[in-house]
Scaffold this motif. Structure first.
Motif, PDB file in Angstrom:
ATOM      1  N   TYR A 112       0.845  -1.181   0.000  1.00  0.00           N
ATOM      2  CA  TYR A 112       0.000   0.000   0.000  1.00  0.00           C
ATOM      3  C   TYR A 112       0.887   1.240   0.000  1.00  0.00           C
ATOM      4  N   PRO A 121      -5.005   2.650   6.340  1.00  0.00           N
ATOM      5  CA  PRO A 121      -5.116   3.458   5.119  1.00  0.00           C
ATOM      6  C   PRO A 121      -6.298   4.420   5.232  1.00  0.00           C
ATOM      7  N   GLY A 125      -5.115   6.290  -2.232  1.00  0.00           N
ATOM      8  CA  GLY A 125      -3.933   5.448  -2.197  1.00  0.00           C
ATOM      9  C   GLY A 125      -3.980   4.361  -3.243  1.00  0.00           C
ATOM     10  N   LEU A 127      -3.111   0.135  -3.757  1.00  0.00           N
ATOM     11  CA  LEU A 127      -2.826  -1.164  -3.168  1.00  0.00           C
ATOM     12  C   LEU A 127      -2.514  -2.138  -4.286  1.00  0.00           C
ATOM     13  N   TRP A 138      -9.555   5.212   0.655  1.00  0.00           N
ATOM     14  CA  TRP A 138      -9.806   4.408   1.849  1.00  0.00           C
ATOM     15  C   TRP A 138     -10.319   5.316   2.949  1.00  0.00           C
ATOM     16  N   ARG A 143     -12.016   0.238   1.829  1.00  0.00           N
ATOM     17  CA  ARG A 143     -12.214   0.861   0.518  1.00  0.00           C
ATOM     18  C   ARG A 143     -13.547   1.600   0.536  1.00  0.00           C
TER      19      ARG A 143
END
Length: 170
Positions: A112, A121, A125, A127, A138, A143
């Motif tokens: 991540y 998180p 971002g 992943l 996130w 998510r």
């Protein structure tokens, strides 16, 4: 009074070396070794009254390394790098809690890159797990909203998934 020297364990191995004050390491470039090992470093760096303030801490089993600054309670505080089996983190810690921009790797090989809050998180971002990349937002480790999913197994396949509180809804 500050005294430079070495302290030996009953086994005859050097246990601590550097500057001492009242029998405790106190100064820059101090080193403390594990007494049951042959030269494995436990603490190295700037130590005040026997407590590390800045430098490197290694666990006795060699599985955890922390490199950074430490607060009064010996919690990591500031920019750090930490690694242990199946986990890697590079970023910022405030009183032992990961926060800010981070690069992490977890036990399942997931990587991540993005902001974290309270060690989770939190924000936009990326992943990567194997050949699949998830790009999105996130919230508190879950998510949230629209995610771009890129799968490179036997070619490149791109799709959009929607999440609510970590659960895929579309």
């Amino acid at each position: 009074e500050l005294v430079k020297g070495k302290m030996y364990h009953k086994s005859g191995r050097i246990w601590r070396e550097g500057v001492f004050k009242a029998g405790k390491l106190d100064g820059k470039n101090c080193v403390e070794y594990y007494d049951q090992t042959n030269g494995q470093i436990r603490l190295k760096g700037f130590i005040v009254a026997g407590k590390i303030r800045e430098g490197i801490y290694n666990s006795a089993d060699g599985n955890v390394t922390l490199d950074g600054s430490f607060d009064e309670e010996q919690r990591v505080n500031g920019d750090i790098k930490t690694k242990s089996p199946g986990f890697y983190y590079e970023g910022t810690c405030v009183h032992g809690i990961y926060t800010g921009k981070a690069e992490t790797m977890s036990w399942d090989g997931g990587r991540y890159s993005g902001p974290v809050t309270n060690s989770r998180p939190d924000g936009k971002g990326v992943l990567k797990i194997g050949k699949t990349t998830y790009k999105g937002t996130w919230r508190n480790g879950n998510r949230e909203g629209k995610f771009r999913v890129i799968d490179k197994m036997g070619g490149t396949f791109e799709s959009v998934h929607h999440y609510s509180n970590g659960v895929r809804i579309q």
